[in-house]
Scaffold this active site. Structure first.
Site, short mmCIF file in Angstrom:
data_model
loop_
_atom_site.label_atom_id
_atom_site.label_comp_id
_atom_site.label_asym_id
_atom_site.label_seq_id
_atom_site.Cartn_x
_atom_site.Cartn_y
_atom_site.Cartn_z
CG HIS A 60 1.04 0.04 -17.32
ND1 HIS A 60 1.11 -1.12 -16.57
CD2 HIS A 60 -0.08 0.69 -16.90
CE1 HIS A 60 0.08 -1.18 -15.75
NE2 HIS A 60 -0.66 -0.10 -15.92
CE LYS A 106 -0.11 -2.80 -11.98
NZ LYS A 106 -1.42 -3.27 -12.26
CG HIS A 142 -3.30 -0.87 -9.52
ND1 HIS A 142 -2.03 -0.33 -9.57
CD2 HIS A 142 -3.86 -0.63 -10.73
CE1 HIS A 142 -1.83 0.21 -10.75
NE2 HIS A 142 -2.93 0.05 -11.48
CG HIS A 155 -3.53 -4.46 -1.71
ND1 HIS A 155 -2.80 -4.25 -0.56
CD2 HIS A 155 -2.99 -5.56 -2.29
CE1 HIS A 155 -1.88 -5.18 -0.44
NE2 HIS A 155 -1.97 -5.99 -1.47
CG ASP A 171 20.93 13.19 -5.96
OD1 ASP A 171 21.70 13.71 -5.14
OD2 ASP A 171 19.91 13.77 -6.42
CG ASP A 210 -1.85 -1.25 1.20
OD1 ASP A 210 -2.39 -1.58 0.12
OD2 ASP A 210 -1.98 -1.88 2.26
CD GLU A 245 -2.93 -4.72 3.42
OE1 GLU A 245 -3.69 -4.17 2.60
OE2 GLU A 245 -1.69 -4.69 3.33
CE LYS A 260 1.76 1.35 -12.88
NZ LYS A 260 1.06 2.16 -13.83
CG HIS A 265 -7.55 -1.44 2.30
ND1 HIS A 265 -6.79 -0.78 1.36
CD2 HIS A 265 -6.88 -2.58 2.61
CE1 HIS A 265 -5.69 -1.49 1.11
NE2 HIS A 265 -5.72 -2.57 1.85
CD GLN A 305 -5.07 -3.15 -12.84
OE1 GLN A 305 -3.87 -2.93 -13.03
NE2 GLN A 305 -6.00 -2.28 -13.20
CG ASP A 313 9.44 -22.08 -3.16
OD1 ASP A 313 8.25 -22.41 -3.08
OD2 ASP A 313 10.24 -22.58 -3.98
#
Length: 1006
Positions: free
Chosen positions: A369, A766, A764, A490, A376, A221, A827, A371, A405, A627, A771
């Site tokens: 797409h 990814k 949302h 999330h 520095d 989050d 969570e 982000k 949430h 997502q 393991d």
């Protein structure tokens, strides 16, 4: 090589299409496409036309003929002929393509591919095609038996290319190829998980290598307040620290001395990064993101922002549109205008080497797409180093959230001016027509596309519905839900320090230079002064930078191998040469950098390779949050040719199957949103849900079949191994809440959500954890759009701690990755139980499922019931045979409607094509365009066309809205046609608009 053999033309069924039982090719295909000979001229009509025009003399080299015959055998005469390339296909899925050789009937490719496969096939097809401006035409096919490939021997030779109607004339066309298969079981790369031994090199054949000496901080989050989640004990007496993503990003920006570089799908200047601070903020920390960027730029810091440009958004004198994606790109660009911040909007331009149609498709449908935030930061001594933040969080509205949430609380404080919920369309909530939503070409889904035969360009409708979904025609901030619910968010994100951060800097520099290049084509949003925006890091001695020597990255290590908290990190991308400057043009140079040469593009698909490698290496369990979850459509129950050919769902199913056969435990947990963002009743969202259901059904079918073959179908259920979950929240009323009586007066879906005080938590994220030793996260969704490499641009990282692996410790490692997974479960599940320490065990799976089932029942109950966390079973029912159906009594989503299993669309293909043309011609997509037969649509189009004509003929330059203009005629109510007053002739060039009769014979004029 021992065991290899050459295959003659007569061997292997003469190379013609073969028949037989399907076999699973699960491993890698090592392929060489060498050359072809005696290909037919598929451009014979063009060549005859050329001869007709040159029969009285030469007119120079024909169109498309190169001065150098690189990549082709010499022809005696320069003619217009085929432009061949080869596609390698398994079960209808294209797994590799060669480059196009222009104008050659005897092309020489000499290209090598090493491709992961997980396909049940009868044969491997090598389709030889002729590339054309508008698509491709099949020349012929070579088919090689999968059974013979499965032997593992090298098959090498010339094979006849059989045309669609057979080969009727000599010489027969032939293809020279080599193929060798190695199964997963035979590959030591997948043994014993990650980090095995000091020579472990990470994911092979990628653009960026695995780096040692790194450090990774993992975030859940945008913010985690102190004390909100329980303490999680790690090995060696350590405790997992839940860090604060946006607060850390804000502090890193404030402490930057030289540079702040940001890449975003969406960046909104009004967003505040820190809203619930846990430590003192330096001066400037209270500012909005936009003001903070200006603040740092005024200090002399180089602030550079690269934002995806939604081509449907505009901010011009007479043309102001938010754009179908609502990314605020024009607002943000305008905010930084006349400041010292370098803010560039970068469209997703396609490579100029693609066909004209496909360039339009890429530019309209696909996005940038990634982000990333690069700054520095302090290094040892008085030096500085590069630190990078990447993941799923854009710095825009609707993203700030915590593990709590909240739905209704703190809307006027923490979430002031940032209540984001695109599910509730004001059109449908306030009595406007339900068709105010349009099916768009770009929105979130990034799902499959149905390919047409022989690589012909797919219809835009197919592209629109399979790569896009619903758009919101009104701003989400205008939704009439002042009392909530907001859409909880999330996400997963991370901070990278050490050598891998410099690979992320390389990505930024490559993309920036490509974006700035477009100024040569008069893209006004890119200014000349942006050319020198990037700092030359190698000239600033106190900013540490790696060199090109073998140990050149050691200077930027932030940990050493003896440090128990050392990280090894590798950066991955989905990207092509249309989006970066720096990929080599030469095929051999590109292959040396592990780039694929697909037709006319250089492509990096390392994110997909990283997922496949991680799943194949998994020994105990896989935990995924994403997502979207779509793929392996070649094995779906239906829609097998949908084109979502990524291997991830199939790899997971085959991993479970292999563990069942070995009588070993293995568990897969997959968390996805309850529905894709938007209105769940819309056609686009319903089709996405349908594809998602197809993916689930395919996986459960594989698991159930394996249990049956092992004689275990009565003892175990498919959901003892594989489960899908979603997140939801019910929020009890508080003294600050609006009275229930007020809320109940609202009508429609919004009123129900307010009445029951519940809503999904939008996943949302990814990311994937394997393991408890390996983590993979970034911007890429699990669907074809993110995994393909030539569609959306994506970035991700894979990382592990070498001192916390199963192979190294011989027991379950409890390092940072374990702590991160346990923190996420704390969570989602609202508790930490002993069984959660071993996710692969049947006890853990059944405990999680028990809580998830109870939470679903509490979520849908009429009366408010407390939930244990937020994790709910995805509302499907799975039979022992693997059949998937909605939960009885819950065929639709609560409150908001929409079938849980979705439905395929019945919209005709021509709709999307027409809408794409209108988007091009009119420069915008408006509600009325959805129904072209209506008077409102006709008058709106005419209004724009009239304004465009006036702008076109004006003395002074005026911006046009697209390109469509009224034809310069005037029509009276009686139907009389005449030229527009004052415009009897065409501007500039002359000539009567209404024309004039001539005395030429009719045969020449009609």
């Amino acid at each position: 090589m021992a065991g290899d053999f050459d295959v003659s033309q007569k061997a292997l069924d003469d190379g013609v299409p073969v028949s037989g039982e399907s076999v699973f090719l699960h491993g890698e295909l090592d392929l060489w496409i060498m050359e072809a000979r005696s290909l037919p001229n598929m451009d014979l009509a063009s060549e005859n036309l050329r001869k007709c025009f040159t029969m009285f003399g030469n007119c120079g080299p024909p169109l498309g003929t190169k001065s150098k015959n690189s990549g082709k055998h010499s022809n005696r005469h320069s003619i217009i002929t085929s432009d061949p390339y080869v596609s390698i296909c398994l079960r209808g899925a294209t797994i590799a393509r060669t480059r196009v050789i222009s104008n050659s009937e005897n092309p020489l490719w000499d290209e090598h591919f090493c491709v992961p496969v997980a396909h049940p096939v009868v044969k491997v097809e090598f389709q030889v095609k002729d590339n054309d401006v508008l698509g491709a035409e099949l020349i012929g096919v070579v088919g090689i038996s999968a059974e013979k490939i499965l032997s593992g021997n090298t098959i090498n030779g010339w094979f006849p290319i059989v045309g669609p109607y057979g080969n009727t004339s000599k010489p027969y066309p032939e293809l020279h190829l080599s193929v060798k298969f190695r199964s997963v079981e035979e590959n030591p790369l997948y043994k014993d998980g990650v980090g095995v031994g000091p020579d472990y090199a990470g994911v092979p054949n990628t653009y960026f290598p695995l780096h040692k000496g790194g450090s990774v901080t993992l975030y859940q989050d945008a913010h985690v307040p102190d004390g909100m989640l329980p303490e999680i004990l790690l090995d060696n007496g350590k405790v997992f620290q839940q860090n604060k993503c946006w607060e850390d990003i804000c502090h890193a920006i404030l402490e930057a001395h030289h540079l702040v570089y940001i890449i975003g799908w969406s960046i909104y200047h009004t967003v505040k990064l820190v809203r619930e601070p846990t430590r003192p903020l330096p001066s400037g920390g209270e500012l909005s993101l936009g003001e903070l960027m200006k603040y740092k730029s005024q200090e002399g810091v180089r602030v550079v922002m690269l934002i995806w440009d939604d081509k449907t958004s505009h901010d011009k004198l007479f043309l102001k549109t938010d754009g179908v994606m609502q990314t605020h790109d024009e607002e943000t660009r305008k905010f930084f205008r006349h400041s010292s911040v370098h803010c560039v909007l970068c469209p997703r331009y396609a490579s100029s080497k693609l066909s004209v149609f496909k360039q339009q498709v890429v530019g309209t449908l696909f996005t940038h797409h990634q982000k990333c935030v690069l700054v520095d930061t302090q290094a040892p001594g008085n030096n500085r180093k590069i630190t990078a933040f990447i993941g799923g969080l854009d710095l825009c509205d609707g993203r700030y959230d915590t593990p709590e949430h909240r739905l209704f609380n703190d809307l006027d404080t923490v979430f002031a001016n940032d209540v984001h919920n695109p599910t509730f369309n004001p059109s449908t909530e306030i009595g406007k027509p339900a068709n105010a939503n349009l099916v768009s070409f770009q929105r979130q889904v990034k799902a499959p596309v149905t390919p047409t035969p022989f690589d012909q360009s797919p219809s835009v409708e197919e592209l629109a519905l399979r790569w896009g979904t619903i758009i919101r025609t009104a701003s989400v901030e205008n939704v009439s839900c002042a009392g909530g619910p907001r859409q909880p968010w999330h996400d997963l994100h991370c901070k990278i320090e050490g050598p891998a951060a410099y690979d992320i800097m390389t990505n930024f520099e490559q993309r920036w230079r490509k974006a700035v290049k477009w100024r040569d084509f008069k893209i006004r949003k890119v200014r000349h002064w942006h050319d020198d925006a990037l700092l030359k890091l190698d000239r600033i001695s106190w900013i540490l930078s790696p060199s090109s020597s073998p140990d050149g990255d050691r200077v930027v290590h932030v940990t050493n191998e003896e440090d128990p908290e050392n990280w090894h990190v590798q950066v991955f991308r989905s990207i092509d040469s249309g989006s970066v400057k720096g990929f080599p043009k030469d095929v051999k140079e590109a292959e040396a950098q592990n780039l694929e040469c697909g037709k006319n593009l250089k492509i990096e698909r390392s994110i997909h390779a990283a997922y496949v490698k991680a799943i194949r290496s998994a020994q105990h369990f896989v935990y995924i949050e994403n997502q979207y979850f779509l793929g392996s459509s070649y094995y779906w129950p239906s829609y097998k040719n949908a084109g979502a050919n990524n291997l991830i769902p199939m790899e997971l199913a085959l991993k479970i199957a292999s563990k069942i056969r070995a009588n070993e435990r293995f568990s897969v947990y997959i968390v996805i949103p309850m529905w894709p963002e938007g209105e769940p009743t819309s056609s686009a969202v319903q089709e996405i849900l349908f594809w998602q259901g197809q993916t689930m059904a395919m996986m459960y079918k594989v698991v159930a079949h394996t249990l049956e073959k092992a004689g275990l179908s009565e003892a175990y259920h498919p959901q003892d191994y594989l489960n899908f979950y979603c997140l939801g929240k019910r929020e009890a009323s508080s003294p600050q809440s609006r009275p229930q009586a007020d809320l109940s007066t609202e009508s429609g879906t919004l009123g129900l959500a307010q009445k029951f005080r519940r809503f999904m938590i939008y996943v949302h994220a990814k990311g994937m954890i394997v393991d408890d030793e390996h983590v993979l996260m970034g911007s890429a969704n699990i669907n074809q759009r993110s995994m393909d490499g030539s569609r959306d641009t994506e970035i991700a990282m894979g990382a592990y701690q070498p001192n916390y692996t199963w192979a190294g410790k011989n027991i379950h490692p409890h390092g940072q990755v374990y702590g991160y997974r346990m923190s996420l479960w704390a969570e989602h599940l609202g508790t930490l139980q002993n069984s959660f320490h071993e996710p692969q065990t049947l006890g853990c799976v059944r405990k999680v499922n028990q809580i998830a089932t109870q939470n679903w029942k509490a979520f849908v109950a009429e009366d408010h019931k407390e939930m244990m966390g937020h994790l709910m079973q995805y509302p499907i029912q799975v039979s022992r045979s693997g059949k998937v159906s909605p939960l009885p009594g819950h065929e639709s989503f609560p409150d908001v409607g929409g079938k849980i299993m979705g439905a395929p669309t019945n919209l005709p293909d021509v709709y999307g094509y027409r809408m794409s043309l209108w988007a091009e011609h009119l420069g915008t997509l408006q509600n009325s365009f959805h129904e072209p037969q209506t008077l409102g649509c006709v008058r709106k189009v005419n209004q724009i066309a009239t304004q465009n004509w006036k702008a076109f003929v004006a003395e002074d330059h005026k911006e046009m809205m697209g390109h469509l203009m009224q034809y310069p005629i005037q029509v009276s109510r009686s139907g009389k046609v005449s030229p527009l007053p004052g415009h009897e002739s065409f501007p500039d060039v002359g000539g009567k608009i209404m024309g004039a009769p001539t005395n030429l014979p009719d045969v020449l004029t009609t």
